[in-house]
Design a protein around this motif. Structure first.
Motif, short mmCIF file in Angstrom:
data_model
loop_
_atom_site.label_atom_id
_atom_site.label_comp_id
_atom_site.label_asym_id
_atom_site.label_seq_id
_atom_site.Cartn_x
_atom_site.Cartn_y
_atom_site.Cartn_z
N SER A 2 6.17 0.65 1.35
CA SER A 2 6.74 1.71 2.17
C SER A 2 7.27 2.82 1.27
O SER A 2 7.66 2.57 0.13
N ASP A 3 7.30 4.02 1.81
CA ASP A 3 7.78 5.18 1.06
C ASP A 3 9.23 5.53 1.35
O ASP A 3 9.72 6.55 0.85
N VAL A 4 9.90 4.77 2.24
CA VAL A 4 11.31 5.04 2.55
C VAL A 4 12.09 3.74 2.45
O VAL A 4 11.50 2.65 2.55
N PRO A 5 13.43 3.83 2.25
CA PRO A 5 14.20 2.59 2.09
C PRO A 5 14.21 1.72 3.36
O PRO A 5 14.28 2.24 4.47
N ALA A 6 14.20 0.39 3.17
CA ALA A 6 14.25 -0.56 4.29
C ALA A 6 15.59 -0.39 5.03
O ALA A 6 16.57 0.00 4.40
N PRO A 7 15.67 -0.68 6.31
CA PRO A 7 14.63 -1.30 7.12
C PRO A 7 13.57 -0.33 7.64
O PRO A 7 12.65 -0.75 8.34
N ALA A 8 13.71 0.97 7.34
CA ALA A 8 12.68 1.90 7.81
C ALA A 8 11.39 1.68 7.04
O ALA A 8 11.40 1.16 5.91
N VAL A 9 10.28 2.06 7.66
CA VAL A 9 8.97 1.94 7.02
C VAL A 9 8.23 3.27 7.16
O VAL A 9 8.33 3.93 8.20
N LYS A 10 7.53 3.65 6.09
CA LYS A 10 6.62 4.80 6.17
C LYS A 10 5.42 4.46 5.30
O LYS A 10 5.56 4.25 4.09
N ARG A 11 4.27 4.38 5.94
CA ARG A 11 3.07 4.03 5.18
C ARG A 11 1.94 4.92 5.70
O ARG A 11 1.35 4.67 6.73
N VAL A 12 1.71 5.97 4.97
CA VAL A 12 0.78 7.00 5.44
C VAL A 12 -0.58 6.81 4.77
O VAL A 12 -0.66 6.43 3.59
N LEU A 13 -1.61 7.12 5.53
CA LEU A 13 -2.99 6.91 5.10
C LEU A 13 -3.25 7.31 3.65
O LEU A 13 -3.04 8.47 3.26
N PHE A 14 -3.77 6.35 2.88
CA PHE A 14 -4.23 6.54 1.50
C PHE A 14 -3.14 6.99 0.53
O PHE A 14 -3.43 7.53 -0.53
N THR A 15 -1.86 6.84 0.92
CA THR A 15 -0.78 7.02 -0.07
C THR A 15 -0.67 5.70 -0.82
O THR A 15 -1.28 4.69 -0.44
N GLU A 16 0.17 5.70 -1.84
CA GLU A 16 0.30 4.49 -2.67
C GLU A 16 0.67 3.23 -1.86
O GLU A 16 0.03 2.20 -2.01
N PRO A 17 1.69 3.33 -0.97
CA PRO A 17 2.03 2.12 -0.20
C PRO A 17 0.88 1.64 0.69
O PRO A 17 0.66 0.45 0.85
N ASP A 18 0.14 2.58 1.25
CA ASP A 18 -0.99 2.20 2.11
C ASP A 18 -2.07 1.50 1.29
O ASP A 18 -2.62 0.47 1.70
N LEU A 19 -2.35 2.03 0.10
CA LEU A 19 -3.38 1.42 -0.74
C LEU A 19 -2.94 0.03 -1.21
O LEU A 19 -3.74 -0.92 -1.22
N ALA A 20 -1.64 -0.10 -1.54
CA ALA A 20 -1.14 -1.41 -1.98
C ALA A 20 -1.19 -2.41 -0.81
O ALA A 20 -1.54 -3.58 -0.99
N ALA A 21 -0.83 -1.94 0.39
CA ALA A 21 -0.86 -2.82 1.56
C ALA A 21 -2.29 -3.28 1.84
O ALA A 21 -2.54 -4.45 2.18
#
Ligand code: GLV
Ligand code: MN
Ligand code: MN
Length: 435
Positions: free
Chosen positions: A44-63
């Motif tokens: 995720s790109d934001v601190p927990a508990p919030a989540v942000k995982r946008v297409l082809f960003t680093e968190p999305d690719l890792a997920a």
């Protein structure tokens, strides 16, 4: 006498069937699924508990990497298409038959929660594992799909992956879609390592015998009714408009009120008009939202020069939704003209509502009864990849309750028991559809 005997045979038969599905229930490992959901939420790109995982960003690719690992470890045959839809197949006894498909998405809008979409992907995986453990041997293959970008965050278009799969979005148009930085989908997907051509993403009509998606309800009805399973009969018709107002701007101190042409004020009138149009022309299922309002140059002592709104309008009734859109378009032009600022109105999408397949709904109801979960029929007011999968296969969805109906919010929560019930019913439904 004969009647009593027949009744007791029927009861015994029901008990055997129930027992078989209880076995599936017993072997669904909800602790494992919960741990996987937690792990996924960390990408995720934001601190927990919030989540942000946008297409082809680093968190999305890792997920994606994490999910491919899970699918492979579960013994599924994994492939990825040119837009990054991921397919994980459990081969059935007869590979000449079109598979049954399930799945959802794992991208997440800014400051959202960890259950939207992810429950349908990790729950789909758990359903397959449970079926396999229970010794079910499906005749049809069962395919789990992780759809690319169900959320419209990066390229403004929701359901990119399923639109392309179904042929609803043409590859030439998709390739040219641009994000806020001006990067095209074509460039983004290539740098994300998606090989092949977008032209090859579309699947043939009948590529799947049926599609069923497990998802949190994103509304309060199941929780309020104390019912753990919803069988979805129809999906609301989504639409989105992008409106841009531009004016000359100027110094906040130097320009008299009488001399101003302020695009933010036109945008503000339009935001109120979205509410009025939905309320005055619509019914209970008609909703209108301004979720994006960008103001340029965004300085307290500068009259805005360039203002962008994105407007989301939905309804179960397609023509009624279109009347709301028409009023918003006309008002957008009028407010621009009245304030002498330029107005451009672009329709991003306007899709029809979906009617779900009676046979799949029946299979969900039966699977719920066998797992001893109450089930009610209901509509989906959110859109889903199921909306576009309906163009190539019969579809329905399984809903589970989420706390207070909250979604697209860090407080989004579905209990392990709720997810377990959903996985159990999904497993039962897939077993029936793949028979
Ligand atoms: C899906 O996320 C929707 O906006 O309905
Ligand atoms: Mn969502
Ligand atoms: Mn979703």
């Amino acid at each position: 006498m004969l009647r009593t005997k027949l009744q007791s045979i029927a009861n015994a038969f029901r008990d055997i069937v129930t027992l078989a599905y209880r076995r599936v229930d017993l072997q669904a490992d909800i602790d494992r699924s919960s741990a996987e959901l937690e792990r996924l939420a960390q990408y995720s790109d934001v601190p927990a508990p919030a989540v942000k995982r946008v297409l082809f960003t680093e968190p999305d690719l890792a997920a994606r990497k994490y999910l491919i690992g899970l699918f492979s470890n579960a013994g599924l045959k994994v492939r990825q298409d040119a837009v990054g839809n991921i397919f994980a197949r459990w081969e059935g006894a007869d590979s000449s038959l079109p598979p049954v498909a399930t799945g959802s998405h794992t991208d997440a809008i800014p400051y959202s929660g960890k259950y939207d979409g992810t429950v349908g992907v990790l729950g789909g995986l758990e359903a397959i594992r449970a079926l396999r453990k229970a010794g079910v041997k499906p005749r049809r293959s069962i395919e789990l799909i992780m759809f690319t970008s169900e959320e419209p965050t990066r390229f403004a278009y929701g359901c990119l992956g399923s639109r392309l799969l179904s042929g609803q979005l043409k590859p030439e148009r998709a390739a040219q879609l641009k994000d806020e930085q001006g990067e095209t989908l074509e460039a983004a997907r290539i740098s994300a390592g998606c090989a092949g051509s977008l032209a090859d993403v579309q699947l043939k009509q009948g590529a799947y015998s049926q599609f069923v998606e497990l998802h949190i309800e994103q509304g309060p009805l199941l929780e309020q009714a104390g019912i753990p399973i919803g069988a979805v009969t129809a999906i609301s018709a989504p639409a989105a408009l992008r409106v841009r107002y531009q004016g000359p701007g100027g110094h906040a101190g130097g320009v008299y009120m009488a001399d101003r042409h302020d695009p933010l004020l036109a945008a503000s009138q339009l935001a109120l008009e979205v509410e009025a149009a939905a309320k005055e022309l619509g019914g209970q299922e008609t909703v209108g939202t301004v979720g994006v309002l960008d103001v340029h140059p965004r300085a307290v002592n500068s009259i805005p020069r360039d203002v962008l709104l994105e407007i989301d309008v939905r309804d179960m009734d397609g023509p009624r939704r279109d009347r709301v859109l028409d009023r918003i378009r006309q008002s957008a032009d009028r407010f621009g003209a009245e304030r002498r600022v330029s107005a451009t109105v672009e329709e991003i999408n306007a899709d029809p509502p979906v009617t779900c397949d009676e046979r799949i709904i029946g299979a969900i109801e039966q699977a719920a009864a066998e797992a001893r979960h109450k089930c009610q029929r209901m509509i989906s007011r959110a859109y889903h990849d199921t909306t576009f999968m309906s163009l190539i296969a019969p579809v329905s969805m399984i809903f589970i309750p989420c706390r207070n109906g909250v979604s697209h919010h860090p407080d989004e929560y579905a209990s392990p028991e709720a997810i377990k019930a959903g996985v159990e019913v999904l497993a039962g439904t897939l077993a029936k559809l793949a028979e």
